[in-house]
Design an enzyme around this catalytic site. Structure first.
Site, PDB file in Angstrom:
ATOM      1  N   ASP A 174     -37.388 -17.322 -20.082  1.00 57.71           N
ATOM      2  CA  ASP A 174     -37.303 -15.863 -20.445  1.00 57.71           C
ATOM      3  C   ASP A 174     -38.885 -15.143 -20.653  1.00 57.71           C
ATOM      4  OD1 ASP A 174     -34.435 -15.835 -20.781  1.00 57.71           O
ATOM      5  OD2 ASP A 174     -34.579 -15.759 -22.710  1.00 57.71           O
ATOM      6  N   HIS A 175     -39.754 -16.154 -20.743  1.00 56.75           N
ATOM      7  CA  HIS A 175     -41.162 -15.581 -21.375  1.00 56.75           C
ATOM      8  C   HIS A 175     -42.011 -15.518 -20.195  1.00 56.75           C
ATOM      9  CE1 HIS A 175     -39.177 -16.161 -24.766  1.00 56.75           C
ATOM     10  NE2 HIS A 175     -39.319 -17.153 -25.035  1.00 56.75           N
TER      11      HIS A 175
END
Lengths: 406, 418
Positions: A174-175
């Site tokens: 996600d990051h």
């Protein structure tokens, strides 16, 4: 005053939670007008995720949400109403990019799938970032960053061979992998549009960028038939290379001294003549062969030192070393990040002066940084409807009464 | 949706890139190349660092057998040039005058010492973008510190979140710090090119300064905000359930990751409980008790132990694939903890034809590699040519610059090129 490179680009942003929101944050911090279209009826989960300012829960108080939504505007539209969907359509008409990270079919339910949107906005750059992609037998499977890390093989590879996999300890895809790949794809499509006038659909299956990053270890299987396992911190065939205890509670220092020069410098800084005389550690090959004994001996020595101080002294001698910094060290005690201006403080209407990640690079001539705090839920609804759709106050009031703006 | 013509140009067609990087930073140039940019890898005459790093094809430690090199340089052309010799610097300047983007990962100041600093390159090619990828960025007190993936993960904070309580922190696998910087460098570089291309003539480029440490901090999730807002320092928590029903569980042929809690809630608890009741898992009925909706109970060791005691015996009779299919059929976030072998069996990836095949001309082998990380419908990603052999395109490039055969022979004899 530096200008923003993406000034003039408008994004109709339907993304939520992790990867999608971090993608459009990148565009927003570069000056794109990112209009986050959200709803109290279907709250972005991160608005309700810890940590909260002062520990007090509230939709406008999550630091997790805030960092992923800097520089954006928020409009609340109730997509369950025809009016809400019509407003979303009009916002898309005035946008260059449409972004979402729903499971396939959700935007279609709103009548705003790519095929529908291209009918009224033929040159749109439309990106969908579902977990598994738009088509296929598992297209609608559920997941989060953590399960994604597991499906991609990353989780299995992180940790010690004598323990179950530890992963990265975060929702890693996600990051970094998904936001960066998605933003790159959007910019490529925008460039193509500027050169040709042609828009297009971009399908990101969120499991795929992380697998792409694992190329070499995938190849070790496809070419060498070797199924890689976990190797702890021993990612290179050299010793010493690893994480060693330092003075204090749960403090550690990372040291990598793979060649003779670094090894001798390390022993001088540690003042360990006995190790220098030990024939088991006489050369690089011997140190690699006896790496377990070496690590044990080093650990005894490093445990007497402060991690930061030791790392700085080693670095001054040209040895790659670092204190294992926790989030508090990184935020409050890192002179490098402070000198670089990595942490940006912005005044949030409800959270007050709070911290944001700057993007991890600096441009010499143009601007790129968080320049507006994360929006309150629906903070810019009226502003955007007036500015973008030329609605009058009474029209907005009527829409609000109809329940279209929640 | 209509398929694009095979001859459709890539979306980055016309962008000319020089890639001087020698490790996983090369992923940046690969992203450009596979969307249609012309990327030339400029290696030292002894070859890039990662030619000497494994895994090696057939386990043969040979500079043409590095699988990392082959993977990260697919789609690029390559030449070998000694930038520490004046003649090599002349060649490089001539190349930079014709290009749009230079990607480099040398120690800050090194390019300037060679007379190839961003300032001087921009004087000769004012529209040039120079992107530098370094451990700590170009300035600041740590700018000259030694880097490497482990050090960047430690200074950036992510290492503190990986691993098991009571044991030393463990780093993410596979150069993820350097790769994170490579990915952010690609985004930044493309935005810089986009901005330069939009200007009227004479266009102006600029310098992009990427920090690997800062790229790592982007991956800290909510840990920094936990410090700031709730005065809490997150710790590593591997090797245990995050809460009852969320974590790694062993099954018949490996492990699955189950997330019955969803994100910080218990969204999927009832469906998970029903699943275990339906399959007759002993003790499953108690998962219906009200205390399982209490998040403080879910955090307790008791909850974790009870759940494991009910789920593991059932899981031991099922394969990863079976648990994945059945759990997902019930709309529960569960998945296999895939090995690399599992990826090649993954039916979703197979449906999407994710894996591609490329020749490896040096060995004659055919390699199966991860393919498109995104699908741009009108202007598709392309695998591109195999990674260059050392010096494969040196002669072509020099000829293109107007060096005749005699001059090339001199450069070769002097060790300026390979």
């Amino acid at each position: 005053m530096k200008t923003f490179p993406l000034a003039g680009i408008t994004v109709a942003d339907f993304t939520w939670i992790g990867a999608g929101s971090y993608t459009t944050k990148i565009l927003a911090d570069f000056g794109a007008d990112v209009i986050k279209i959200e709803s109290a009826e279907r709250l972005d989960t991160l608005r309700d995720a810890k940590p909260f300012q002062g520990g007090v829960r509230g939709v406008n108080r999550s630091g997790y949400f805030a960092d992923r939504n800097s520089s954006k505007r928020s409009v609340t539209l109730n997509m369950k109403t025809a009016e809400g969907r019509a407003l979303a359509r009009r916002l898309i008409e005035g946008s260059d990019v449409v972004a979402n990270n729903f499971t396939p079919g959700t935007m279609e339910k709103f009548g705003l799938g790519y095929e529908a949107v291209r009918e009224f906005k033929p040159d749109v750059v439309y990106i969908s970032m579902s977990m598994h992609g738009q088509t296929g037998p598992e297209a609608k499977y559920l997941g989060y960053g953590l399960t994604m890390g597991a499906v991609t093989g990353l989780h299995h590879l992180c940790g010690r061979s004598d323990q179950e996999p530890a992963g990265t300890g975060t929702n890693f895809p996600d990051h970094v992998p998904n936001p960066a790949h998605a933003a790159f794809a959007i910019m490529a499509a925008l460039r193509h549009r500027r050169r040709t006038g042609q828009g297009q659909f971009i399908d990101v299956a969120q499991i795929e960028p992380t697998i792409a990053l694992l190329g070499p270890v995938v190849l070790d299987y496809t070419a060498n038939a070797r199924v890689a396992g976990r190797v702890g911190n021993q990612h290179i065939a050299a010793a010493p290379h690893g994480v060693y205890p330092a003075r204090g509670d749960d403090r550690w220092v990372a040291i990598s001294a793979p060649d003779d020069t670094a090894w001798w410098a390390l022993l001088q800084v540690l003042e360990e003549p006995a190790l220098a005389a030990d024939t088991r550690f006489a050369d690089a090959a011997a140190r690699w062969q006896h790496r377990d004994a070496l690590d044990a001996a080093l650990a005894q020595s490093t445990a007497r030192h402060d991690a930061l101080e030791l790392a700085q002294r080693l670095q001054q001698r040209g040895v790659a070393a670092a204190p294992v910094q926790d989030a508090q060290d990184v935020l409050l005690r890192d002179p490098q990040l402070q000198a670089r201006g990595h942490w940006v403080y912005l005044d949030h209407p409800e959270m007050g002066r709070t911290v944001y990640n700057a993007l991890p690079f600096r441009f010499s001539r143009t601007a790129c940084a968080p320049h507006r705090p994360a929006p309150l839920l629906g903070q810019h609804t009226d502003e955007v409807l007036k500015e973008k759709l030329a609605l009058a106050d009474d029209e907005i009031a009527a829409l609000r009464q109809q329940g279209a703006l929640t | 949706m209509t398929a694009p013509e095979p001859s459709t140009p890539g979306p980055l067609e016309g962008i000319r890139v020089l890639d001087l990087t020698q490790g996983s930073e090369q992923y940046c140039g690969k992203l450009f190349a596979q969307l249609g940019a012309d990327v030339l890898l400029v290696e030292p005459t002894g070859g890039c660092t990662n030619r000497r790093e494994g895994p090696f094809l057939g386990d043969r430690a040979h500079p043409e057998h590095s699988l990392a090199f082959a993977y990260f340089n697919q789609g690029k052309r390559g030449m070998a040039l000694d930038l520490d010799q004046r003649e090599g610097q002349d060649v490089f300047r001539a190349l930079a005058r014709q290009c749009d983007l230079v990607i480099e990962a040398e120690r800050p100041g090194q390019m300037r010492e060679r007379g190839l600093g961003a300032d001087s390159l921009l004087r000769e090619q004012p529209a040039l973008i120079t992107t530098s990828i370094t451990p700590f960025g170009q300035d600041g007190p740590y700018a000259q510190y030694e880097g490497g993936d482990l050090v960047a993960l430690a200074f950036g904070g992510l290492l503190s979140l990986g691993g098991y309580p009571g044991l030393p922190p463990t780093a993410p696998y596979g150069n993820q710090a350097v790769l994170a910087a490579a990915q952010f460098a690609a985004v930044a570089s493309l935005i810089a090119v986009w901005e330069a291309e939009a200007q009227p003539e004479p266009r102006r480029g600029q310098q992009v300064d990427v920090s690997i440490q800062e790229s790592v901090t982007m991956a800290l999730e909510n840990a920094v905000q936990f410090v700031e807002l709730e005065n809490t320092v997150r710790k590593r928590n591997g090797g245990q359930q995050r809460q009852g029903g969320t974590g790694v569980f062993a099954c018949e042929d490996g492990m699955v990751y189950l997330m019955a809690g969803g994100v910080a809630s218990n969204k999927f608890w009832n469906t998970t409980a029903q699943w275990l009741i339906d399959v007759g898992a002993p003790g499953a009925a108690q998962l219906r008790e009200p205390r399982w909706t209490d998040s403080s109970f879910l955090q307790s060791n008791e909850a974790k132990q009870i759940f494991a005691g009910i789920f593991l015996p059932y899981a031991a009779t099922q394969t990863k694939a079976q648990l994945y299919a059945e759990g997902q059929r019930r709309r529960i976030p569960i998945c296999p903890v895939s090995t690399t072998a599992d990826l090649l069996q993954n039916r979703q990836l197979a449906f999407r034809n994710f894996f591609e095949q490329t020749p490896h001309p040096y060995s004659g082998a055919t390699l199966t590699v991860p393919g498109a990380p995104y699908r741009l419908q009108a202007t598709p990603w392309r695998l591109g040519r195999p990674a260059p052999r050392l010096g494969e395109h040196t002669v072509d490039v020099l000829s293109g610059l107007g060096y005749d055969t005699q001059q090339q022979a001199v450069l070769l004899r002097q060790g300026v090129i390979a």
